[in-house]
Design an enzyme around this catalytic site. Structure first.
Site, mmCIF file in Angstrom:
data_model
loop_
_atom_site.group_PDB
_atom_site.id
_atom_site.type_symbol
_atom_site.label_atom_id
_atom_site.label_comp_id
_atom_site.label_asym_id
_atom_site.label_seq_id
_atom_site.Cartn_x
_atom_site.Cartn_y
_atom_site.Cartn_z
ATOM 1 N N ARG A 245 15.947 51.924 18.907
ATOM 2 C CA ARG A 245 16.069 50.471 18.946
ATOM 3 C C ARG A 245 16.211 49.928 20.372
ATOM 4 N NH1 ARG A 245 17.808 47.091 14.780
ATOM 5 N NH2 ARG A 245 18.652 48.860 13.626
ATOM 6 N N CYS A 316 9.570 33.423 -2.272
ATOM 7 C CA CYS A 316 10.324 32.712 -3.296
ATOM 8 C C CYS A 316 11.630 33.439 -3.573
ATOM 9 C CB CYS A 316 9.505 32.614 -4.580
ATOM 10 S SG CYS A 316 7.868 31.960 -4.274
ATOM 11 N N TYR A 345 12.404 48.331 14.334
ATOM 12 C CA TYR A 345 12.796 48.158 12.931
ATOM 13 C C TYR A 345 12.397 46.755 12.469
ATOM 14 C CZ TYR A 345 15.575 52.228 14.213
ATOM 15 O OH TYR A 345 15.977 53.445 14.682
HETATM 16 C C1 LIG Z 1 17.431 56.485 13.637
HETATM 17 C C2 LIG Z 1 17.785 57.674 14.435
HETATM 18 C C3 LIG Z 1 17.756 57.610 15.846
HETATM 19 C C4 LIG Z 1 17.497 56.335 16.594
HETATM 20 O O1 LIG Z 1 18.534 55.440 16.419
HETATM 21 P P1 LIG Z 1 18.525 54.024 17.208
HETATM 22 O O2 LIG Z 1 19.698 53.303 16.627
HETATM 23 O O3 LIG Z 1 17.240 53.376 16.904
HETATM 24 O O4 LIG Z 1 18.703 54.330 18.653
HETATM 25 C C5 LIG Z 1 18.017 58.767 16.537
HETATM 26 N N1 LIG Z 1 18.291 59.928 15.888
HETATM 27 C C6 LIG Z 1 18.333 60.020 14.548
HETATM 28 C C7 LIG Z 1 18.646 61.318 13.906
HETATM 29 C C8 LIG Z 1 18.091 58.899 13.779
HETATM 30 O O5 LIG Z 1 18.147 58.983 12.446
#
Ligand SMILES: *Cc1c(COP(=O)(O)O)cnc(C)c1O
Length: 384
Positions: A245, A316, A345
């Site tokens: 993210r 809706c 996301y």
């Molecule tokens: C989703 C996930 C990430 C990334 O997480 P962010 O919050 O997008 O930084 C890294 N490692 C694992 C195992 C994840 O499930």
């Protein structure tokens, strides 16, 4: 009416990723968690900057093979890997498979023996961590993710044939600020070296993104300094981070046009083309997606009074709320709203078939320049 469009600013993404890479100590590895945004342009932009890609499904492995042939995933993680998934990861030459349970490790060992290739593994551990001063305890609670510390220690001491246990993977939470993420990294590496004899530790992702204030960023410089301290304290240990993210959120925007404005029992609503079936992030996270209003030149249609406004989409359902704002100013029919922080996301987690509306378009460039063209009536876009 112009179709809603996602705009990815790839120059901004490359610059942001380079800044993250530069803030981290050179001996630490930066993986990108593909699940945050698997768009081919995003993967291509990040490829020269990051040390590798963390994948969590066979679909993501396929995507990576299509977009970046010859660059196998650095990691393959995720609960519920089938035998076919594990075999595909071995065949694809994934560098490290992150194993979620003792039973998965046994299945992987048998597949590796049958395939005649060793499975290089990190054990995902659900480690109980106290963060001093943060009054927050992470991990150490029942969870489908990872294995209990005692199980991980047993797996590392007596790994099944075919498996080479290199170390530990931990991803406990998201929304960590830099001091907390550094505390987690220190504690995880210390435990992994002492209890598992880890030579590699992946301390996970989850670096905070503040949707309430797009200008506040995770303190990569501070985190990098702390991580350098950890690397120095454990010189023989390879340390990895795998954010998603915080890498891509800022480089995506969702642009859409206001179809209708109305007052309902004293409150103003702006109804835009598209909605949460294109951009589910605010519904998933329960926040107001930050946006700016780009007034349509010469627009003289209905307009809010400049006070608080709720921005909703075309679905809706009362859940189709993209944002609420007290500061947006007047919002009128034909105005273009630019929803920022829609690069992670976002489209990929959206329930895109609900109501069978049209999908958005996709472009690259500077979203604000595109919004300016759009409001000037020079859309250069599919119109309907
Ligand atoms: C989703 C996930 C990430 C990334 O997480 P962010 O919050 O997008 O930084 C890294 N490692 C694992 C195992 C994840 O499930």
């Amino acid at each position: 009416m112009t179709r809603p469009v996602y705009v990815h600013d790839l120059d901004a993404l490359a610059g942001h990723a380079r800044a993250i890479r530069a803030a981290l100590p050179p001996q630490a590895e930066l993986l990108y968690a593909v699940k945050a945004n698997p768009e081919p342009d995003v993967l291509r932009t990040l490829a020269p900057v990051v040390d590798g890609f963390e994948t969590a499904s066979r679909g993501e492995l396929r995507r990576l093979a299509e977009v970046l042939p010859g660059r196998p995933a650095a990691a393959y993680a995720g609960p519920g890997k089938t035998d076919a998934d594990l075999a595909a990861a071995l065949a694809a030459g994934v560098a490290r498979i992150h194993v979620e349970s003792p039973a998965e490790l046994r299945r992987l060992g048998a597949l590796a023996v049958a395939a005649g290739v060793p499975a290089r593994v990190l054990l995902r551990v659900n480690l109980p961590l106290d963060a001093p001063g943060a009054s927050l305890v992470m991990g150490g609670r029942p969870s489908p993710f990872g294995m209990d510390p005692a199980d991980a220690v047993a797996c590392a001491r007596r790994p099944p044939a075919g498996v080479d246990v290199r170390g530990v993977h931990v991803h406990l939470a998201s929304g960590l600020d830099a001091p907390l993420a550094a505390t987690v990294a220190r504690a995880v590496v210390s435990w992994s070296v002492a209890e598992v004899g880890a030579r590699e530790v992946d301390v996970g992702g989850g670096m905070a993104v503040d949707y309430g204030d797009p200008r506040t960023r995770f303190d990569w410089a501070g985190y990098g300094r702390a991580l350098a301290g950890v690397c120095d304290a454990y010189p023989g240990v390879r340390i990895r981070v795998e954010p998603g993210r915080s890498v891509t959120a800022y480089c995506g925007a969702y642009l859409t046009e206001v179809i209708d404005v109305k007052r309902s029992y004293g409150e103003w609503f702006a109804v835009v083309a598209g909605g949460t079936h294109h951009l589910r992030t605010p519904a998933a996270k329960g926040h107001a997606q930050p946006f700016t209003v780009h007034r349509r030149h010469g627009g003289d249609g209905p307009c809010t009074d400049g006070g608080p406004v709720t921005v909703v989409g075309q679905l809706c359902t009362p859940k189709d709320v993209l944002s609420r704002s007290t500061e947006a100013g007047p919002v009128g029919v034909g105005d273009v709203l630019v929803f920022a922080m829609a690069g992670a996301y976002a489209w990929n987690i959206s329930h895109r078939d609900f109501l069978l509306h049209e999908p958005p378009d996709f472009r690259t460039g500077d979203p604000y320049r595109i919004a300016a063209e759009w409001t000037a009536g020079r859309a250069g876009q599919t119109s309907r």
